[in-house]
Design a protein around this motif. Structure first.
Motif, PDB file in Angstrom:
ATOM      1  N   PHE A 137       0.843  -1.124   0.088  1.00 61.14           N
ATOM      2  CA  PHE A 137       0.196  -0.006  -0.014  1.00 61.14           C
ATOM      3  C   PHE A 137       0.891   1.385   0.045  1.00 61.14           C
ATOM      4  O   PHE A 137       0.726   2.222  -0.867  1.00 61.14           O
ATOM      5  N   LEU A 138       1.899   1.209   0.956  1.00 60.14           N
ATOM      6  CA  LEU A 138       2.693   2.474   0.971  1.00 60.14           C
ATOM      7  C   LEU A 138       3.425   2.698  -0.173  1.00 60.14           C
ATOM      8  O   LEU A 138       3.738   3.807  -0.942  1.00 60.14           O
ATOM      9  N   VAL A 139       4.041   1.383  -0.778  1.00 61.87           N
ATOM     10  CA  VAL A 139       4.966   1.691  -2.044  1.00 61.87           C
ATOM     11  C   VAL A 139       3.843   2.334  -3.095  1.00 61.87           C
ATOM     12  O   VAL A 139       4.342   3.119  -3.989  1.00 61.87           O
ATOM     13  N   GLY A 140       2.993   1.690  -3.179  1.00 61.04           N
ATOM     14  CA  GLY A 140       1.817   2.299  -4.169  1.00 61.04           C
ATOM     15  C   GLY A 140       1.672   3.750  -4.336  1.00 61.04           C
ATOM     16  O   GLY A 140       1.589   4.555  -5.156  1.00 61.04           O
ATOM     17  N   HIS A 141       1.519   4.103  -2.958  1.00 66.43           N
ATOM     18  CA  HIS A 141       0.909   5.553  -2.782  1.00 66.43           C
ATOM     19  C   HIS A 141       2.202   6.573  -2.868  1.00 66.43           C
ATOM     20  O   HIS A 141       2.104   7.583  -3.457  1.00 66.43           O
ATOM     21  N   SER A 142       3.516   6.253  -2.581  1.00 68.47           N
ATOM     22  CA  SER A 142       4.533   6.907  -2.373  1.00 68.47           C
ATOM     23  C   SER A 142       4.856   6.943  -4.152  1.00 68.47           C
ATOM     24  O   SER A 142       5.543   8.247  -4.356  1.00 68.47           O
TER      25      SER A 142
END
Length: 281
Positions: free
Chosen positions: A189-194
């Protein structure tokens, strides 16, 4: 429950203050101006769910200054993990159950380099909070969730005790039987948003309103999913093959002429008579 929280920032400060307000004995480990402010006036959390302030003096400067605890929560930035693990291993807290609420999938591996592996619970948290000024933590929104679990049977009572403490503190908490999956799901999730916010060069709130933000976010998360997976997870499907050269030809070379010139079967230098050339359309 006696809880030592290493790192009194957005994550450690918020959850620690809530647990302290519910009557649990919480000791923060902090540094600098934040340490001095909490030592002098306590830690203030400003939140849409209600403000709370801890008692003055509920903070120490070093892990070595903590007398003892039933649980240690690690909430420092990821690059400080090695140093914290080394301090914990050399302190009175060595062998105490440890729960890391940090981001990332290698945090517990780093901790296990200095601490017994069977003393580590797995966990993740979901919250938007930060240090607004020394001694003050600002909580954005109402999301404040912890998910944790015991990888070893002897830590299950600690997980249940923490769940009870969180319930008393009004914290949304859950004990997971597959906590490593939760950690990896948050990582994806964080990788996608970053990746998405970097691509549009905007904060998450602004980036979410950019043209086609959701397809872009799904593509970013999907790419990361193909690059790594938790141990034991099935491998991702292979990339689409449109040609003998194994490329995703439509995406990489949208022009039919460009595809034909790049394909080893149809290019002048191609010499693979059994290969299937890149389709012309």
């Amino acid at each position: 429950m006696r809880i030592a929280i290493v790192g009194a920032g957005g994550v450690g400060g918020y959850f620690g203050a809530r647990l302290a307000a519910a009557g649990h004995e919480v000791t923060f480990v902090a540094r600098g101006r934040h340490l001095e402010a909490v030592r002098r006036s306590g830690l203030l959390v400003r939140s849409p769910l209600g403000d709370v302030r801890t008692a003055p003096g509920s903070v120490v400067e070093s892990v070595a200054d903590v007398d003892g605890a039933d649980l240690v929560i690690v909430a420092v930035k990821l690059w400080d993990t090695e140093d914290v693990a080394r301090q914990l291993g050399a302190s009175k807290l060595a062998g105490t159950p440890v729960l890391s609420l940090q981001n990332g999938v290698h945090k517990d591996t780093v901790l296990a380099g200095h601490l017994p592996a069977d003393s580590l619970l797995g966990g993740a948290c979901f919250i938007s909070a930060f240090i607004e000024e020394p001694g003050v933590v600002r909580h954005n929104g109402t999301l404040q969730r912890m998910v944790f679990g015991a990888r070893h049977p002897e830590l299950e009572p600690v997980a249940r005790q923490l769940l009870q403490a969180c319930t008393e503190a009004g914290i949304d908490a859950e004990v997971s039987e597959d906590v490593d999956r939760v950690i990896w799901e948050k990582y994806v999730f964080l990788v996608g948003h970053s990746a998405t916010t970097t691509a549009v060069r905007r904060p998450i709130g602004v980036g979410g309103g950019a043209p086609r933000p959701r397809p872009r976010g799904r593509g970013a998360a999907g790419g990361r999913r193909g690059g790594g997976a938790p141990p034991g997870a099935p491998p991702p499907p292979p990339p689409p093959r449109g040609c003998c050269c194994g490329t995703s030809w439509r995406r990489r070379w949208p022009s039919p002429a460009r595809r034909a010139s790049r394909c080893p079967r149809t290019s002048p230098s191609g010499s693979s008579p059994s290969a299937t050339p890149c389709p012309p359309t």
